[in-house]
Design a protein around this motif. Structure first.
Motif, PDB file in Angstrom:
ATOM      1  N   LEU A  58      89.401  50.953  48.909  1.00 35.65           N
ATOM      2  CA  LEU A  58      90.420  50.827  49.950  1.00 35.65           C
ATOM      3  C   LEU A  58      91.727  51.481  49.547  1.00 35.65           C
ATOM      4  CD1 LEU A  58      89.723  47.179  51.122  1.00 35.65           C
ATOM      5  CD2 LEU A  58      89.406  49.263  52.465  1.00 35.65           C
ATOM      6  N   LYS A  59      92.035  51.422  48.285  1.00 31.91           N
ATOM      7  CA  LYS A  59      93.274  52.041  47.799  1.00 31.91           C
ATOM      8  C   LYS A  59      93.271  53.548  48.080  1.00 31.91           C
ATOM      9  CE  LYS A  59      93.937  52.021  43.361  1.00 31.91           C
ATOM     10  NZ  LYS A  59      94.244  51.558  41.971  1.00 31.91           N
ATOM     11  N   LYS A  60      92.074  54.157  48.047  1.00 29.26           N
ATOM     12  CA  LYS A  60      91.959  55.593  48.304  1.00 29.26           C
ATOM     13  C   LYS A  60      91.802  55.913  49.795  1.00 29.26           C
ATOM     14  CE  LYS A  60      88.490  55.909  45.489  1.00 29.26           C
ATOM     15  NZ  LYS A  60      87.320  56.439  44.731  1.00 29.26           N
ATOM     16  N   HIS A  61      91.139  55.033  50.517  1.00 27.14           N
ATOM     17  CA  HIS A  61      90.758  55.362  51.892  1.00 27.14           C
ATOM     18  C   HIS A  61      91.719  54.859  52.961  1.00 27.14           C
ATOM     19  CE1 HIS A  61      86.387  55.426  50.188  1.00 27.14           C
ATOM     20  NE2 HIS A  61      87.075  56.502  49.850  1.00 27.14           N
ATOM     21  N   ASP A 135      82.675  51.810  56.880  1.00 26.36           N
ATOM     22  CA  ASP A 135      82.649  50.885  55.745  1.00 26.36           C
ATOM     23  C   ASP A 135      83.841  51.114  54.836  1.00 26.36           C
ATOM     24  OD1 ASP A 135      80.323  49.664  56.599  1.00 26.36           O
ATOM     25  OD2 ASP A 135      79.014  50.962  55.403  1.00 26.36           O
ATOM     26  N   ALA A 136      84.125  50.111  54.029  1.00 25.55           N
ATOM     27  CA  ALA A 136      85.286  50.186  53.140  1.00 25.55           C
ATOM     28  C   ALA A 136      85.140  51.276  52.084  1.00 25.55           C
ATOM     29  CB  ALA A 136      85.514  48.835  52.465  1.00 25.55           C
ATOM     30  N   ASP A 137      83.902  51.646  51.755  1.00 23.89           N
ATOM     31  CA  ASP A 137      83.692  52.689  50.751  1.00 23.89           C
ATOM     32  C   ASP A 137      83.536  54.063  51.385  1.00 23.89           C
ATOM     33  OD1 ASP A 137      81.251  52.254  51.912  1.00 23.89           O
ATOM     34  OD2 ASP A 137      80.105  52.327  50.046  1.00 23.89           O
ATOM     35  N   CYS A 138      83.855  54.166  52.675  1.00 28.25           N
ATOM     36  CA  CYS A 138      83.756  55.440  53.399  1.00 28.25           C
ATOM     37  C   CYS A 138      85.135  55.964  53.766  1.00 28.25           C
ATOM     38  CB  CYS A 138      82.945  55.268  54.681  1.00 28.25           C
ATOM     39  SG  CYS A 138      81.246  54.771  54.408  1.00 28.25           S
ATOM     40  N   CYS A 139      85.218  57.284  53.850  1.00 28.68           N
ATOM     41  CA  CYS A 139      86.486  57.904  54.214  1.00 28.68           C
ATOM     42  C   CYS A 139      86.242  58.980  55.270  1.00 28.68           C
ATOM     43  CB  CYS A 139      87.136  58.539  52.986  1.00 28.68           C
ATOM     44  SG  CYS A 139      88.798  59.189  53.291  1.00 28.68           S
ATOM     45  N   PRO A 140      86.955  58.931  56.389  1.00 27.18           N
ATOM     46  CA  PRO A 140      86.829  59.998  57.399  1.00 27.18           C
ATOM     47  C   PRO A 140      87.187  61.350  56.794  1.00 27.18           C
ATOM     48  CG  PRO A 140      87.999  58.112  58.306  1.00 27.18           C
ATOM     49  CD  PRO A 140      87.880  57.874  56.827  1.00 27.18           C
ATOM     50  N   THR A 141      86.494  62.378  57.253  1.00 30.54           N
ATOM     51  CA  THR A 141      86.717  63.699  56.693  1.00 30.54           C
ATOM     52  C   THR A 141      87.993  64.351  57.211  1.00 30.54           C
ATOM     53  OG1 THR A 141      85.639  65.826  56.258  1.00 30.54           O
ATOM     54  CG2 THR A 141      85.425  64.937  58.465  1.00 30.54           C
ATOM     55  N   SER A 142      88.542  63.833  58.317  1.00 32.18           N
ATOM     56  CA  SER A 142      89.734  64.444  58.886  1.00 32.18           C
ATOM     57  C   SER A 142      90.574  63.404  59.614  1.00 32.18           C
ATOM     58  CB  SER A 142      89.363  65.574  59.852  1.00 32.18           C
ATOM     59  OG  SER A 142      88.968  65.041  61.103  1.00 32.18           O
ATOM     60  N   GLY A 164      77.205  59.663  58.817  1.00 33.18           N
ATOM     61  CA  GLY A 164      77.827  59.174  57.590  1.00 33.18           C
ATOM     62  C   GLY A 164      77.243  59.909  56.403  1.00 33.18           C
ATOM     63  N   ALA A 165      78.011  60.822  55.844  1.00 28.35           N
ATOM     64  CA  ALA A 165      77.530  61.672  54.748  1.00 28.35           C
ATOM     65  C   ALA A 165      77.858  61.058  53.396  1.00 28.35           C
ATOM     66  CB  ALA A 165      78.159  63.062  54.861  1.00 28.35           C
ATOM     67  N   TYR A 166      77.314  61.686  52.356  1.00 26.70           N
ATOM     68  CA  TYR A 166      77.620  61.281  50.986  1.00 26.70           C
ATOM     69  C   TYR A 166      78.309  62.436  50.252  1.00 26.70           C
ATOM     70  CZ  TYR A 166      74.856  57.027  51.383  1.00 26.70           C
ATOM     71  OH  TYR A 166      74.389  55.794  51.760  1.00 26.70           O
ATOM     72  N   ASP A 167      79.211  62.088  49.356  1.00 26.22           N
ATOM     73  CA  ASP A 167      79.923  63.091  48.570  1.00 26.22           C
ATOM     74  C   ASP A 167      78.935  63.934  47.770  1.00 26.22           C
ATOM     75  OD1 ASP A 167      82.375  62.154  49.453  1.00 26.22           O
ATOM     76  OD2 ASP A 167      82.632  60.797  47.751  1.00 26.22           O
ATOM     77  N   SER A 255      81.078  58.936  51.763  1.00 22.58           N
ATOM     78  CA  SER A 255      81.148  57.841  50.808  1.00 22.58           C
ATOM     79  C   SER A 255      80.467  58.255  49.510  1.00 22.58           C
ATOM     80  CB  SER A 255      80.496  56.572  51.363  1.00 22.58           C
ATOM     81  OG  SER A 255      79.143  56.809  51.688  1.00 22.58           O
ATOM     82  N   LYS A 256      80.716  57.502  48.451  1.00 24.27           N
ATOM     83  CA  LYS A 256      80.113  57.822  47.169  1.00 24.27           C
ATOM     84  C   LYS A 256      78.641  57.418  47.163  1.00 24.27           C
ATOM     85  CE  LYS A 256      84.127  57.611  44.091  1.00 24.27           C
ATOM     86  NZ  LYS A 256      84.719  56.946  42.902  1.00 24.27           N
TER      87      LYS A 256
END
Length: 371
Positions: A58-61, A135-142, A164-167, A255-256
């Motif tokens: 969450l700190k990153k996303h 999800d909390a471990d996911c980040c939108p790409t834009s 929902g892709a993976y890094d 997400s990772k």
């Protein structure tokens, strides 16, 4: 022996035809579809994120989620009884941003550790009719994630399936396998949605109207199943008329992925355990695809080892791989996953073996779910 080989040869051709039908009449519906740009909308949207012990993610996303280029949205953050610093971080953001609504979930004896219970509280707390999930471990790409996903809503289209892709992890063979499976799964559920038979979506990137949630009484029909807040809900609520797909690269979330085979294997066990609750047709078509895939390859190997009609068998098998490569390649390109195309034949075998292992393991041991 000759009769047995003839039967195997006919069976091989039958399973090849089944595979060809899937590739040419189902998967091409997504892979070869022309991209359509829908008009951006400014409907009020509630973005819902459920978190349990996700402080680092969450700190990153959160900075990306609070800086979306969208005029009218609230961010519903659900703390599902975290025991790390998650709640503290969410409370800080709630103080800074007026459009954030924090939902604090305490452990409930009847629903302990059940993500669906926490999500239900968040959905009920959301002030807007249109809901967008990640999800909390996911980040939108834009910064246009909300805009892209909501642009597919209409009077009839009240469910939007996203990707929902993976890094990508450079130099990791396992990472490519995981992303190959993710692409294959996306091509399948996007294609069936285009045909008018949507059967699943991923909670990493999913949107629907709140009314759809209440029309099926939320998660009540599978509340005791720890996973399935995304695919089981979509399997129950989605239909030909109310479902749209979104695959513009600006709508993706990342997400990772798992970094060890064991962790990925356990993740697959949790995902596969929900498929047995799908509608009858959906279970049938998924099982038919997998069985025909396995037997087409297996029978080809057997026939080639006996050199039985080997020219025909090799030609049919070669055609299968080339045609599948093309269909899969176009689909993977749409999802910005071109690098997994090269390894397709190898990944197919690895994934088949893994899926068989998952099926047998799940018969013996019950998978563990939400944290």
């Amino acid at each position: 022996m000759e009769t047995t080989l003839l039967i195997l040869f006919i069976a091989f051709l039958v399973f090849f035809v089944i595979q060809f039908v899937y590739q040419s009449f189902v998967f091409t519906r997504f892979s070869f579809v022309q991209s359509k740009k829908d008009t951006p909308k400014s409907i009020p949207v509630s973005v819902i994120v459920c978190a349990k012990n996700e402080f680092e993610n969450l700190k990153k996303h959160l900075p990306v989620l609070v800086s979306q280029n969208y005029p009218n949205y609230e961010l519903v953050l659900i703390d599902d009884a975290s025991n790390d610093e998650t709640l503290d971080l969410l409370e800080e953001y709630e103080k800074q941003y007026s459009f954030i609504k924090l939902v604090k979930v305490k452990n409930n004896e009847a629903f302990w550790g059940n993500k669906k219970f926490a999500l239900t509280l968040g959905i009920k707390a959301a002030k807007n009719e249109y809901l967008l999930f990640t999800d909390a471990d996911c980040c939108p790409t834009s910064e246009n994630w909300i805009s892209e996903m909501t642009s597919h809503f209409s009077f009839k289209r009240t469910i939007v399936l996203g990707y929902g892709a993976y890094d990508k992890i450079k130099g990791s063979f396992l990472n490519k396998i995981i992303r190959y499976e993710t692409v294959l799964t996306a091509i399948q559920y996007f294609s069936w949605a285009k045909i008018g038979k949507p059967y699943m979506g991923v909670g990493r990137n999913l949107a629907y109207k709140k009314s759809e949630f209440f029309n099926v009484n939320g998660f009540i029909n599978h509340i005791r199943v720890r996973s399935g807040d995304d695919d089981l809900f979509i399997n129950e609520a989605a239909n030909k008329s109310n479902t749209a797909i979104c695959y513009n690269p600006e709508s993706f979330t990342y997400s990772k992925p798992k970094t060890t085979y064991k962790d990925w294997f356990n993740q697959k066990r949790r995902h596969v355990s929900t498929a047995k609750l799908y509608k009858g047709f959906d279970k049938f078509q998924l099982a038919l695809f997998f069985i025909s895939q396995v037997l087409c390859i297996t029978l080809a190997i057997i026939l080639l080892s006996f050199q039985y009609n080997w020219i025909i068998v090799a030609s049919v098998l070669g055609f299968r791989y080339i045609f599948n490569w093309i269909v899969f390649g176009y689909g993977a390109a749409k999802l910005n996953e071109k690098d997994v195309i090269v390894w397709y034949p190898i990944f197919e075998i690895i994934l088949i073996i893994t899926q068989i292992r998952v099926a047998f393991t799940n018969l013996i041991f019950k998978p563990v779910h939400w944290k």
